[in-house]
Design a protein around this motif. Sequence first.
Motif, PDB file in Angstrom:
ATOM      1  N   ARG A   1       0.824  -1.209   0.000  1.00  0.00           N
ATOM      2  CA  ARG A   1       0.000   0.000   0.000  1.00  0.00           C
ATOM      3  C   ARG A   1       0.860   1.262   0.000  1.00  0.00           C
ATOM      4  NH1 ARG A   1      -4.753   2.503   0.707  1.00  0.00           N
ATOM      5  NH2 ARG A   1      -4.903   4.144   2.277  1.00  0.00           N
ATOM      6  N   ALA A   2       1.946   1.264   0.748  1.00  0.00           N
ATOM      7  CA  ALA A   2       2.836   2.432   0.792  1.00  0.00           C
ATOM      8  C   ALA A   2       3.446   2.682  -0.581  1.00  0.00           C
ATOM      9  CB  ALA A   2       3.929   2.230   1.838  1.00  0.00           C
ATOM     10  N   ARG A   3       3.838   1.613  -1.268  1.00  0.00           N
ATOM     11  CA  ARG A   3       4.420   1.779  -2.603  1.00  0.00           C
ATOM     12  C   ARG A   3       3.374   2.257  -3.618  1.00  0.00           C
ATOM     13  NH1 ARG A   3       6.152  -3.404  -4.116  1.00  0.00           N
ATOM     14  NH2 ARG A   3       5.233  -4.273  -2.242  1.00  0.00           N
ATOM     15  N   GLN A   4       2.123   1.802  -3.468  1.00  0.00           N
ATOM     16  CA  GLN A   4       1.055   2.258  -4.362  1.00  0.00           C
ATOM     17  C   GLN A   4       0.774   3.746  -4.149  1.00  0.00           C
ATOM     18  OE1 GLN A   4      -2.042  -0.379  -3.115  1.00  0.00           O
ATOM     19  NE2 GLN A   4      -1.587  -1.912  -4.682  1.00  0.00           N
ATOM     20  N   GLN A   5       0.684   4.144  -2.898  1.00  0.00           N
ATOM     21  CA  GLN A   5       0.379   5.536  -2.577  1.00  0.00           C
ATOM     22  C   GLN A   5       1.517   6.482  -2.963  1.00  0.00           C
ATOM     23  OE1 GLN A   5      -2.587   6.716  -1.304  1.00  0.00           O
ATOM     24  NE2 GLN A   5      -3.312   4.631  -1.619  1.00  0.00           N
ATOM     25  N   TRP A   6       2.738   5.974  -2.986  1.00  0.00           N
ATOM     26  CA  TRP A   6       3.915   6.766  -3.296  1.00  0.00           C
ATOM     27  C   TRP A   6       3.821   7.362  -4.696  1.00  0.00           C
ATOM     28  CZ3 TRP A   6       9.317   4.176  -4.179  1.00  0.00           C
ATOM     29  CH2 TRP A   6      10.304   5.155  -4.252  1.00  0.00           C
ATOM     30  N   GLY A   7       3.654   6.527  -5.705  1.00  0.00           N
ATOM     31  CA  GLY A   7       3.582   7.000  -7.081  1.00  0.00           C
ATOM     32  C   GLY A   7       2.331   7.827  -7.335  1.00  0.00           C
ATOM     33  N   MET A   8       1.205   7.396  -6.771  1.00  0.00           N
ATOM     34  CA  MET A   8      -0.043   8.124  -6.974  1.00  0.00           C
ATOM     35  C   MET A   8       0.023   9.522  -6.358  1.00  0.00           C
ATOM     36  SD  MET A   8      -3.854   7.484  -5.577  1.00  0.00           S
ATOM     37  CE  MET A   8      -3.358   8.156  -4.027  1.00  0.00           C
ATOM     38  N   SER A   9       0.573   9.631  -5.158  1.00  0.00           N
ATOM     39  CA  SER A   9       0.662  10.928  -4.490  1.00  0.00           C
ATOM     40  C   SER A   9       1.570  11.877  -5.255  1.00  0.00           C
ATOM     41  CB  SER A   9       1.187  10.759  -3.068  1.00  0.00           C
ATOM     42  OG  SER A   9       0.317   9.948  -2.323  1.00  0.00           O
ATOM     43  N   ARG A  10       2.654  11.368  -5.772  1.00  0.00           N
ATOM     44  CA  ARG A  10       3.566  12.194  -6.555  1.00  0.00           C
ATOM     45  C   ARG A  10       2.881  12.701  -7.821  1.00  0.00           C
ATOM     46  NH1 ARG A  10       5.669  13.383 -11.487  1.00  0.00           N
ATOM     47  NH2 ARG A  10       7.724  14.258 -11.315  1.00  0.00           N
ATOM     48  N   THR A  11       2.095  11.849  -8.486  1.00  0.00           N
ATOM     49  CA  THR A  11       1.403  12.243  -9.703  1.00  0.00           C
ATOM     50  C   THR A  11       0.343  13.298  -9.396  1.00  0.00           C
ATOM     51  OG1 THR A  11       1.777  10.064 -10.649  1.00  0.00           O
ATOM     52  CG2 THR A  11       0.057  11.389 -11.648  1.00  0.00           C
ATOM     53  N   ILE A  12      -0.369  13.154  -8.302  1.00  0.00           N
ATOM     54  CA  ILE A  12      -1.391  14.136  -7.926  1.00  0.00           C
ATOM     55  C   ILE A  12      -0.744  15.492  -7.643  1.00  0.00           C
ATOM     56  CG2 ILE A  12      -3.051  14.762  -6.126  1.00  0.00           C
ATOM     57  CD1 ILE A  12      -3.841  11.795  -6.038  1.00  0.00           C
ATOM     58  N   VAL A  13       0.383  15.498  -6.948  1.00  0.00           N
ATOM     59  CA  VAL A  13       1.073  16.763  -6.655  1.00  0.00           C
ATOM     60  C   VAL A  13       1.585  17.389  -7.955  1.00  0.00           C
ATOM     61  CG1 VAL A  13       3.082  17.785  -5.512  1.00  0.00           C
ATOM     62  CG2 VAL A  13       1.651  16.146  -4.293  1.00  0.00           C
ATOM     63  N   ALA A  14       2.127  16.587  -8.858  1.00  0.00           N
ATOM     64  CA  ALA A  14       2.607  17.116 -10.139  1.00  0.00           C
ATOM     65  C   ALA A  14       1.451  17.701 -10.952  1.00  0.00           C
ATOM     66  CB  ALA A  14       3.310  16.020 -10.933  1.00  0.00           C
ATOM     67  N   ASN A  15       0.282  17.044 -10.926  1.00  0.00           N
ATOM     68  CA  ASN A  15      -0.879  17.568 -11.632  1.00  0.00           C
ATOM     69  C   ASN A  15      -1.379  18.864 -10.998  1.00  0.00           C
ATOM     70  OD1 ASN A  15      -0.943  15.593 -13.586  1.00  0.00           O
ATOM     71  ND2 ASN A  15      -2.419  14.326 -12.489  1.00  0.00           N
ATOM     72  N   MET A  16      -1.271  18.976  -9.667  1.00  0.00           N
ATOM     73  CA  MET A  16      -1.668  20.212  -8.998  1.00  0.00           C
ATOM     74  C   MET A  16      -0.754  21.360  -9.421  1.00  0.00           C
ATOM     75  SD  MET A  16      -2.706  18.857  -5.153  1.00  0.00           S
ATOM     76  CE  MET A  16      -1.607  20.002  -4.442  1.00  0.00           C
TER      77      MET A  16
END
Length: 177
Positions: free
Chosen positions: A60-75
């Motif tokens: 779960r930590a590895r899944q959230q890692w990439g997703m969180s980075r992508t959301i911040v980049a999109n913001m």
Amino acid sequence: MSRIGKQPVELPSGVTASLSGQTIEVKGPKGTQSFTATDDVTISVEDNVVRIDPRGKSKRARQQWGMSRTIVANMVHGVTDTFKKELEIQGVGYRAQLQGNVLKLNLGLSHDVDFQIPDGVTVTVPKQTEIVIEGHDPQLVGQVAANIRDWRRPEPYKGKGIRYKGEYIFQKEGKKK
């Protein structure tokens, strides 16, 4: 290891990021967006760079890692520029027109479709057969485009319907005598 998560998000000039707990807020010339990350990742802001790291080695930590980075980049992209989706309408008599905050679609149904445009999204109709959707949130822009497209998806025999610009529709062969 997440290839996407490893990359830091650089903040362009005019964009600032502030961190309070697990919530990051990004301010730019086009507005403000915020995101609250799960406890599986750690967010840090330093020298106009946002870094996201996982807490632990769980799946779960590895899944959230990439997703969180992508959301911040999109913001970051969203507060400096807009996201855009373009739709095309094909079919005899099919057309769209904008009336205030309502998109009126004439799609060969027994009634006209009145699509209420949500806040945070701008819809323009340059031609009767083209719809342009713009906004600062890529998820919202994509969801609005998908909702409009769902009213009349392209059919495989004649290709009539609402499609994304540049989308290829595989044409089936009709019945033969």
